[in-house]
Write an enzyme that holds these catalytic residues in place. Structure first.
Site, mmCIF file in Angstrom:
data_model
loop_
_atom_site.group_PDB
_atom_site.id
_atom_site.type_symbol
_atom_site.label_atom_id
_atom_site.label_comp_id
_atom_site.label_asym_id
_atom_site.label_seq_id
_atom_site.Cartn_x
_atom_site.Cartn_y
_atom_site.Cartn_z
ATOM 1 C CB CYS A 1 -4.320 -4.181 0.059
ATOM 2 S SG CYS A 1 -3.090 -5.496 0.253
ATOM 3 N NE ARG B 1 1.503 -7.266 3.363
ATOM 4 C CZ ARG B 1 2.631 -7.825 3.771
ATOM 5 N NH1 ARG B 1 3.324 -7.260 4.760
ATOM 6 N NH2 ARG B 1 3.071 -8.927 3.221
ATOM 7 C CG ASN C 1 -7.113 -4.390 -3.623
ATOM 8 O OD1 ASN C 1 -6.991 -5.413 -2.959
ATOM 9 N ND2 ASN C 1 -8.291 -3.960 -4.062
#
Length: 643
Positions: A2, A52, A78
């Site tokens: 992400c 995402r 992330n």
């Protein structure tokens, strides 16, 4: 995988916070094309944003920013926590909304606190946790630096962080200025080491570190995991078994890492060069996955092409193999993308094939395993062997004598050395260029640390090249005292793992892959593999001028020796030839003396000298020139964006 962003700005109202954080978040769409959202705490002036790339739990239950069950914490994350299902079994029984690792991590933080949770996690990550009760922000980065995180203050009250610099630059109150001192580091190493970035006041969070921002704006950074400390601890608890036992132990730990990292709810593959590291990972993947796709890049120039070796390994393992051949024309098409892809000037020329093999892989898979870390942990780079041999031969000479020897080598011009090589039947080895580089190192190195630094330096005195630039100290100029007592090979390996690995290799792969929305995973960097590797004696890694001894022993159980045994090539491109040929006009426009003088960052004379020597074929300066070219190309793109 992400992208994350965040703002602390007590002066902004909620409408502005939402506008600014969404603008920053949108800049990371490539890192997370599947979903995105923002969250704000108007009373505190805090905002979080997330993009995402759905890999685990593709349902809305994995949506971020995510609030903890108690409501106390908000998280943007992330990365991947590979052992998150095992962590769930250690937590108090509770009702789970889904099976995402983000939800697991939040539950861990609520039960154990952030630092203890990170210590229990096996994974790669950069994250931000907002404590809604205490109004504190904490940023954290994984142990080895697989995932990036930038942060900094703009004005007295505006704090920004993001996965990439472009998101920070998107905030309308952000004013960024080139850091000339950081530019000297780029010219030395071909990358900018943490905590520096190309901009003044914007830092990279270092691997294994945690940054806490208090409500009054005070910040505190500390390590929650330290590679130097782990290396020092490993020396007090060395592996005491035989090489056979060590190989069995390492294979088990590495196999577990591959098994965990092969878990995904999307298609998965692997990069395959046909070398030791990538071949071993592909072999272990075959024991866990019914279908494995592998990807490699090749070149028309035989000296740089490993595609035939990769093809042979893929055929033996039975993977579904895809090859991509990189030409100079394709390189020219990719070069304009590099400034936006890397955000700051970055000059490892293998960024070109890395991007293209990632783009090829993304057409078939969403996740790819890579062999990054194997060289630094198990002694794969050629400099670990021949640097020690060179030093052992010259160490007995006093420094004045070494400098005299260097000057003697310089008496014969490069063309003369090349003629000697041709007479000896070794005309293709560029003896003239190599003798010059050896002479320069003999004249300048006082100890093994100096020699290692010279081997990883593109420009030996970069501060003299940058107008008003001063080179900052780094780990390579001030290593910790304990390291000086270790064998030179282990010293170089650890220094590379602290610097070159996170700031060059992992940066290169992250930006190239995330630029096409591909998640990459590196099983060699699982902390359990790293910690075991640190405990192994050097003789199990390097012996008789050959590295990765223990990895070879494991690999030969899966792949015939003759398919992988060859001199190490590295993942390079024919850059020297391309700069003299198809890339020449592009390079000439960026290295123009009037242009350099007008821009005011670099002194033109040394740049032009190296460029002319390179074009003539007398010297090969491709790596130092690439550093200048990447800065110039980045500067060009930044100026156009500003206009």
């Amino acid at each position: 995988m992400c992208g994350i962003v965040g703002i602390l700005d007590p002066s902004a109202d909620n409408a502005l916070l939402q506008l600014h954080v969404r603008r920053m978040t949108d800049m990371l769409h490539h890192r997370g094309p599947d979903d995105g959202d923002i969250w704000t705490d108007m009373a505190a002036g805090a905002a979080l944003g997330h993009r995402r790339l759905a890999v685990l739990d593709l349902s809305p239950a994995g949506h971020q920013p995510m609030r903890s069950a108690s409501g106390r914490y908000m998280l943007v994350f992330n990365g991947e926590i590979y052992n998150h299902l095992a962590l769930r079994r250690q937590l108090p029984e509770q009702a789970w909304r889904g099976h995402s690792d983000t939800e697991t991590l939040l539950a861990c933080i609520e039960s154990w606190g952030l630092e203890e949770s990170l210590r229990r996690c096996a994974g790669m990550f950069a994250l931000a946790v907002w404590n809604c009760t205490e109004r504190t922000l904490q940023l954290a980065r994984d142990r080895m630096g697989e995932k990036p995180l930038y942060y900094g203050w703009q004005h007295e009250s505006l704090f920004l962080f993001a996965s990439e610099l472009k998101a920070i630059a998107a905030h309308p109150r952000c004013r960024l200025e080139v850091d000339r001192d950081a530019l000297t580091l780029l010219l030395r190493y071909n990358y900018i080491p943490a905590p520096h970035s190309i901009y003044k006041g914007i830092c990279k969070l270092r691997p294994g570190c945690l940054l806490r921002v208090q409500p009054d704006g005070q910040t505190e950074e500390r390590c929650w995991w330290s590679l130097p400390e782990e290396a020092e601890r490993a020396k007090t608890e060395p592996f005491s078994g035989s090489e056979e036992e060590a190989a069995a132990c390492l294979e088990q730990v590495l196999d577990e890492a591959v098994a965990e990292q092969s878990a995904a709810d999307v298609p998965l593959g692997a990069f395959l060069s046909g070398g030791i590291d990538s071949s071993l990972l592909a072999a272990l993947m075959r024991t866990h996955c019914s279908r494995v796709r592998t990807f490699t890049v090749g070149f028309a120039e035989a000296a740089h092409d490993e595609s035939a070796h990769a093809r042979a390994v893929a055929r033996h393992l039975g993977t579904e193999h895809t090859e991509f051949q990189l030409s100079p024309l394709q390189a020219l098409e990719v070069i304009p993308l590099l400034p936006a892809l890397y955000d700051e000037p970055f000059a490892d020329s293998s960024q070109l094939p890395t991007f293209l093999v990632a783009r090829t892989a993304r057409q078939h898979v969403t996740v790819a395993l890579s062999g990054d870390g194997g060289d630094e942990l198990f002694g794969g780079y050629n400099r670990y062997f021949w640097a020690t041999r060179i030093w052992n031969k010259i160490d007995w000479l006093p420094l004045p004598a070494r400098r005299l020897l260097g000057r003697l080598l310089l008496l014969l011009p490069p063309q003369g050395w090349d003629r000697l090589a041709q007479a000896a039947g070794k005309g293709g080895i560029q003896l003239g260029d190599k003798s010059r580089k050896l002479a320069e190192r003999l004249a300048g190195v006082r100890n093994m640390n100096d020699l290692h630094r010279s081997l990883v330096s593109a420009w030996p005195e970069p501060a003299s090249l940058v107008q008003d630039g001063q080179e900052p100290a780094t780990v390579l100029t001030s290593p910790w005292a304990w390291l000086d007592r270790q064998p030179p090979e282990e010293r170089m390996m650890l220094l590379d793992a602290l610097t070159y690995l996170p700031d060059d290799i992992l940066c290169k792969v992250d930006r190239a892959a995330m630029g096409v929305s591909l998640e990459t995973r590196a099983p060699f960097l699982d902390h359990r593999v790293v910690e075991l590797a640190l405990r192994l004696p050097l003789r199990m890694k390097i012996r008789d001028g050959q590295g990765k001894r223990i990895l070879r022993r494991i690999l030969y159980k899966h792949v015939p020796r003759q398919l992988v045994e060859r001199p190490k090539q590295g993942f390079g491109i024919p850059l020297a030839e391309w700069l003299r040929g198809p890339l020449r006009d592009w390079a000439e426009s960026l290295l123009d003396a009037d242009r350099l003088r007008r821009e005011g960052f670099l002194h033109p004379a040394p740049v032009r000298l190296r460029w002319q020597e390179h074009l003539s074929g007398r010297r090969s300066w491709e790596y130092s020139l690439w550093a200048v070219l990447m800065f110039q190309a980045w500067l060009d793109a930044a100026r156009q964006q500003g206009d």
